[in-house]
Design a protein around this motif. Sequence first.
Motif, PDB file in Angstrom:
ATOM      1  N   ALA A  49       0.847  -1.185   0.000  1.00 15.77           N
ATOM      2  CA  ALA A  49       0.000   0.000   0.000  1.00 15.77           C
ATOM      3  C   ALA A  49       0.884   1.238   0.000  1.00 15.77           C
ATOM      4  O   ALA A  49       2.006   1.212   0.506  1.00 15.77           O
ATOM      5  CB  ALA A  49      -0.907   0.011   1.225  1.00 15.77           C
ATOM      6  N   LEU A  50       0.384   2.303  -0.583  1.00 16.59           N
ATOM      7  CA  LEU A  50       1.092   3.587  -0.554  1.00 16.59           C
ATOM      8  C   LEU A  50       0.726   4.314   0.721  1.00 16.59           C
ATOM      9  O   LEU A  50      -0.444   4.345   1.122  1.00 16.59           O
ATOM     10  CB  LEU A  50       0.691   4.444  -1.760  1.00 16.59           C
ATOM     11  N   ASN A  51       1.710   4.915   1.371  1.00 15.55           N
ATOM     12  CA  ASN A  51       1.453   5.654   2.599  1.00 15.55           C
ATOM     13  C   ASN A  51       1.317   7.131   2.259  1.00 15.55           C
ATOM     14  O   ASN A  51       2.215   7.736   1.698  1.00 15.55           O
ATOM     15  CB  ASN A  51       2.598   5.450   3.591  1.00 15.55           C
ATOM     16  N   PHE A  52       0.158   7.714   2.595  1.00 17.34           N
ATOM     17  CA  PHE A  52      -0.071   9.138   2.406  1.00 17.34           C
ATOM     18  C   PHE A  52       0.197   9.825   3.735  1.00 17.34           C
ATOM     19  O   PHE A  52      -0.438   9.523   4.737  1.00 17.34           O
ATOM     20  CB  PHE A  52      -1.503   9.408   1.947  1.00 17.34           C
ATOM     21  N   GLN A  53       1.175  10.735   3.740  1.00 21.66           N
ATOM     22  CA  GLN A  53       1.549  11.437   4.962  1.00 21.66           C
ATOM     23  C   GLN A  53       0.871  12.796   5.019  1.00 21.66           C
ATOM     24  O   GLN A  53       0.803  13.496   4.013  1.00 21.66           O
ATOM     25  CB  GLN A  53       3.052  11.643   5.025  1.00 21.66           C
ATOM     26  N   PHE A  54       0.390  13.157   6.206  1.00 19.77           N
ATOM     27  CA  PHE A  54      -0.243  14.448   6.424  1.00 19.77           C
ATOM     28  C   PHE A  54       0.315  14.989   7.737  1.00 19.77           C
ATOM     29  O   PHE A  54       0.089  14.420   8.795  1.00 19.77           O
ATOM     30  CB  PHE A  54      -1.764  14.277   6.506  1.00 19.77           C
ATOM     31  N   ARG A  55       1.071  16.071   7.664  1.00 23.06           N
ATOM     32  CA  ARG A  55       1.698  16.678   8.834  1.00 23.06           C
ATOM     33  C   ARG A  55       1.183  18.104   8.963  1.00 23.06           C
ATOM     34  O   ARG A  55       1.151  18.840   7.979  1.00 23.06           O
ATOM     35  CB  ARG A  55       3.215  16.700   8.704  1.00 23.06           C
ATOM     36  N   TYR A  56       0.796  18.483  10.165  1.00 22.58           N
ATOM     37  CA  TYR A  56       0.280  19.839  10.351  1.00 22.58           C
ATOM     38  C   TYR A  56       0.494  20.308  11.787  1.00 22.58           C
ATOM     39  O   TYR A  56       0.794  19.510  12.675  1.00 22.58           O
ATOM     40  CB  TYR A  56      -1.203  19.918   9.978  1.00 22.58           C
ATOM     41  N   TYR A  57       0.344  21.612  11.985  1.00 19.61           N
ATOM     42  CA  TYR A  57       0.403  22.222  13.304  1.00 19.61           C
ATOM     43  C   TYR A  57      -0.999  22.683  13.673  1.00 19.61           C
ATOM     44  O   TYR A  57      -1.662  23.364  12.890  1.00 19.61           O
ATOM     45  CB  TYR A  57       1.364  23.416  13.314  1.00 19.61           C
ATOM     46  N   ARG A  58      -1.443  22.301  14.857  1.00 20.86           N
ATOM     47  CA  ARG A  58      -2.769  22.712  15.320  1.00 20.86           C
ATOM     48  C   ARG A  58      -2.761  24.190  15.687  1.00 20.86           C
ATOM     49  O   ARG A  58      -1.739  24.732  16.085  1.00 20.86           O
ATOM     50  CB  ARG A  58      -3.172  21.909  16.549  1.00 20.86           C
TER      51      ARG A  58
END
Length: 100
Positions: A49-58
């Motif tokens: 599976a492909l890993n979709f990364q989502f990084r953010y600051y709250r």
Amino acid sequence: MACNCFEKTAALFKQHISAKVGDALGEIEEAGFEHSLYNFHGGDHSPVALNFQFRYYRKRKGGGLATNKTKLDHLCIMSYCPLCGTKFEGDGIQTEASND
């Protein structure tokens, strides 16, 4: 499985990288695709599976940004082989063999 592209490609990568490393290669500890899957449903499925990364600051209540980064990942399972284009049939119906 609908095709054996992942097995053939993994074997070719392993052979090519081993040849490139040459005499410095002592022992292979691990070789294969990341995010390999074991699917217990019936039918053909992608073995990786492909890993979709989502990084953010709250946002903070005061309007600024938090100092810690939040990480959310999601695995994307493919419906078609990305190497040859064969469709994976997915959750096909499996019948259990009876022991009569």
